[in-house]
Scaffold this motif. Structure first.
Motif, short mmCIF file in Angstrom:
data_model
loop_
_atom_site.label_atom_id
_atom_site.label_comp_id
_atom_site.label_asym_id
_atom_site.label_seq_id
_atom_site.Cartn_x
_atom_site.Cartn_y
_atom_site.Cartn_z
N PRO A 1 27.49 -64.51 88.35
CA PRO A 1 28.74 -63.83 88.02
C PRO A 1 29.00 -62.57 88.86
O PRO A 1 30.15 -62.17 89.02
CB PRO A 1 28.57 -63.48 86.54
CG PRO A 1 27.66 -64.54 86.02
CD PRO A 1 26.68 -64.77 87.14
N VAL A 2 27.93 -61.95 89.37
CA VAL A 2 28.06 -60.83 90.32
C VAL A 2 27.12 -61.15 91.47
O VAL A 2 25.98 -60.69 91.52
CB VAL A 2 27.74 -59.47 89.67
CG1 VAL A 2 28.00 -58.33 90.68
CG2 VAL A 2 28.56 -59.26 88.41
N HIS A 3 27.58 -61.95 92.38
CA HIS A 3 26.77 -62.49 93.47
C HIS A 3 26.22 -61.39 94.38
O HIS A 3 26.96 -60.49 94.76
CB HIS A 3 27.67 -63.43 94.30
CG HIS A 3 26.98 -64.08 95.44
ND1 HIS A 3 26.31 -65.28 95.31
CD2 HIS A 3 26.85 -63.71 96.74
CE1 HIS A 3 25.82 -65.63 96.49
NE2 HIS A 3 26.12 -64.70 97.37
N PRO A 4 24.94 -61.43 94.74
CA PRO A 4 23.92 -62.41 94.41
C PRO A 4 22.98 -61.94 93.31
O PRO A 4 21.84 -62.38 93.25
CB PRO A 4 23.18 -62.53 95.74
CG PRO A 4 23.17 -61.12 96.26
CD PRO A 4 24.47 -60.51 95.82
N LEU A 5 23.44 -61.02 92.46
CA LEU A 5 22.56 -60.38 91.49
C LEU A 5 22.18 -61.34 90.37
O LEU A 5 22.97 -62.20 89.95
CB LEU A 5 23.24 -59.14 90.89
CG LEU A 5 23.75 -58.09 91.89
CD1 LEU A 5 24.39 -56.93 91.15
CD2 LEU A 5 22.63 -57.61 92.80
N SER A 6 20.97 -61.16 89.86
CA SER A 6 20.51 -61.95 88.73
C SER A 6 19.54 -61.10 87.91
O SER A 6 19.11 -60.02 88.36
CB SER A 6 19.81 -63.23 89.20
OG SER A 6 18.67 -62.92 90.00
N GLY A 7 19.22 -61.57 86.72
CA GLY A 7 18.24 -60.90 85.89
C GLY A 7 18.56 -59.44 85.61
O GLY A 7 19.68 -59.09 85.23
N VAL A 8 17.57 -58.60 85.85
CA VAL A 8 17.71 -57.16 85.57
C VAL A 8 18.81 -56.54 86.42
O VAL A 8 19.59 -55.71 85.95
CB VAL A 8 16.38 -56.44 85.80
CG1 VAL A 8 16.56 -54.93 85.66
CG2 VAL A 8 15.31 -56.93 84.83
N ASP A 9 18.90 -56.95 87.68
CA ASP A 9 19.92 -56.38 88.57
C ASP A 9 21.32 -56.71 88.09
O ASP A 9 22.24 -55.88 88.18
CB ASP A 9 19.73 -56.92 90.00
CG ASP A 9 18.49 -56.37 90.66
OD1 ASP A 9 18.05 -55.26 90.29
OD2 ASP A 9 17.93 -57.04 91.54
N LEU A 10 21.51 -57.91 87.56
CA LEU A 10 22.81 -58.30 87.03
C LEU A 10 23.17 -57.46 85.81
O LEU A 10 24.31 -57.00 85.66
CB LEU A 10 22.80 -59.79 86.68
CG LEU A 10 24.11 -60.41 86.21
CD1 LEU A 10 25.20 -60.25 87.26
CD2 LEU A 10 23.90 -61.90 85.89
N ALA A 11 22.19 -57.22 84.96
CA ALA A 11 22.42 -56.39 83.77
C ALA A 11 22.73 -54.95 84.17
O ALA A 11 23.59 -54.29 83.56
CB ALA A 11 21.20 -56.44 82.86
N ARG A 12 22.05 -54.45 85.21
CA ARG A 12 22.32 -53.09 85.67
C ARG A 12 23.73 -52.94 86.23
O ARG A 12 24.29 -51.84 86.24
CB ARG A 12 21.30 -52.71 86.74
CG ARG A 12 19.89 -52.42 86.18
CD ARG A 12 18.90 -52.19 87.29
NE ARG A 12 17.57 -51.87 86.77
CZ ARG A 12 16.47 -51.88 87.49
NH1 ARG A 12 16.52 -52.20 88.80
NH2 ARG A 12 15.30 -51.58 86.94
N ALA A 13 24.29 -54.06 86.69
CA ALA A 13 25.67 -54.03 87.18
C ALA A 13 26.68 -54.08 86.05
O ALA A 13 27.89 -54.12 86.30
CB ALA A 13 25.90 -55.20 88.14
N GLY A 14 26.18 -54.08 84.82
CA GLY A 14 27.05 -54.01 83.65
C GLY A 14 27.50 -55.35 83.11
O GLY A 14 28.32 -55.40 82.19
N TYR A 15 26.95 -56.44 83.67
CA TYR A 15 27.38 -57.75 83.18
C TYR A 15 26.51 -58.19 82.01
O TYR A 15 25.29 -58.14 82.08
CB TYR A 15 27.31 -58.81 84.29
CG TYR A 15 27.82 -60.15 83.81
CD1 TYR A 15 29.19 -60.39 83.72
CD2 TYR A 15 26.94 -61.14 83.40
CE1 TYR A 15 29.66 -61.60 83.24
CE2 TYR A 15 27.41 -62.35 82.91
CZ TYR A 15 28.78 -62.58 82.84
OH TYR A 15 29.25 -63.77 82.35
N VAL A 16 27.16 -58.66 80.94
CA VAL A 16 26.46 -59.14 79.75
C VAL A 16 26.47 -60.66 79.77
O VAL A 16 27.53 -61.29 79.82
CB VAL A 16 27.14 -58.63 78.47
CG1 VAL A 16 26.45 -59.20 77.23
CG2 VAL A 16 27.14 -57.10 78.43
N ALA A 17 25.30 -61.26 79.75
CA ALA A 17 25.18 -62.71 79.79
C ALA A 17 25.97 -63.35 78.67
O ALA A 17 25.91 -62.91 77.52
CB ALA A 17 23.71 -63.11 79.70
N GLY A 18 26.75 -64.39 79.01
CA GLY A 18 27.55 -65.10 78.02
C GLY A 18 28.94 -64.53 77.81
O GLY A 18 29.75 -65.14 77.11
#
Length: 320
Positions: free
Chosen positions: A260-277
């Motif tokens: 959802p915020v390419h190419p971030l995943s896992g912890v990095d994606l969460a740090r970008a403020g994205y909430v899974a789901g």
């Protein structure tokens, strides 16, 4: 700041650097751009602006976005001048290796709001030129890109480029740490600036050819894509299966956007403020959408081969 999920980390990094909270809205599954109704619902008294992304160069109907805050258009996938952005406060473009106009790492902004333009000029006056080592590296990468583009092997070098950028041996598309990176204080490199006008002119001259390629994809893949896209999207059941099959067949297929915020995943994606789901359409697209090239140099016969390969894969919804 409201922006869509199914976007690039480079859009989110400046917000994190400024301490601005990104608020993600879901996408429309046909355009892969933001859903106008969800944008309107997400606006609150704390919203400062909305970023509207023309994903893959597919135009978003900005006139349908009914908000009382400034709109900024993300035109990184668009050839400058192709889309009228005058109804928005500003628009920004990118000229790195994966974009419709390639001139080197860097981008530009077209600002329609006079007050915002004054503030941007004031800040830009404080920026400095990149160090000479970065100038040389950017120029060398541009020459390497042109050589690979003429040979038709740009896509084959994508993995190598990502590895080298991760090692700091080439200029990557993302800052290692947006909160501390010195890159945000640099101006566009002199080399990129010197070739930009000519490269934009070339990009505009190629639009007719790229639209012809898009028309061919539409016939083969039975999907209509408006405008002149940067890449042509296709839906597959298993993204990795499709990518591996294409590589084995010598066909270009890209994984934009892999998260959802390419190419971030896992912890990095969460740090970008994205909430899974939180954005199911964006997560679906990240898992099932691949893209095909619409560069002017794309061979017409590769379109039929790509369509045949995608038709041979398991249909969407099928289980292994």
């Amino acid at each position: 700041m409201i922006l869509q999920a199914y976007t690039c980390a480079a859009v989110v990094e400046p917000l994190l650097r400024l301490g601005v909270k990104p608020v993600y809205v879901d996408i429309d599954r046909e355009s892969f751009g933001p859903d106008p109704d969800l944008i309107a619902e997400a606006v609150t008294s704390r919203t400062r602006a909305v970023i509207v992304q023309h994903t893959f160069g597919i135009p978003v109907p900005v006139e349908e976005i009914d908000v009382d805050v400034p709109i900024i258009e993300d035109c990184a996938h668009v050839t400058p001048g192709l889309i009228d952005t005058s109804r928005s406060a500003a628009a920004f473009y990118s000229f790195e290796w994966g974009k419709p106009v390639v001139a080197g790492i860097g981008g530009s902004a077209v600002v329609h709001d006079p007050e915002l333009a004054d503030v941007m000029w004031e800040h830009y006056a404080r920026y400095t030129a990149p160090p000479e080592s970065r100038e040389l590296m950017t120029d060398a990468e541009y020459l390497a890109f042109r050589a690979a583009d003429r040979a038709g092997v740009v896509w084959r070098m994508r993995s190598l480029y990502r590895q080298l950028s991760g090692m700091g041996l080439v200029v990557g598309s993302y800052a290692p740490d947006p909160r501390t990176s010195a890159e945000y204080g640099w101006r566009m490199s002199q080399g990129t600036r010197s070739r930009l006008a000519a490269r934009i002119a070339t990009g505009r001259a190629e639009l007719k050819r790229r639209r012809e390629l898009t028309d061919a994809y539409e016939i083969e893949l039975h999907r209509v894509v408006p405008g002149v896209p940067l890449k042509f999207p296709a839906v597959v059941a298993d993204k990795q299966e499709a990518l591996l099959a294409a590589a084995a067949a010598g066909l270009e297929l890209s994984d934009w956007f892999a998260t959802p915020v390419h190419p971030l995943s896992g912890v990095d994606l969460a740090r970008a403020g994205y909430v899974a789901g939180s954005c199911p359409n964006a997560e679906w697209a990240a898992a099932h959408v691949v893209t095909l090239p619409v560069r002017a140099a794309t061979r017409r016969d590769s379109i039929g081969r790509a369509a045949d390969l995608l038709a041979e894969l398991r249909p969407v919804g099928a289980h292994a």
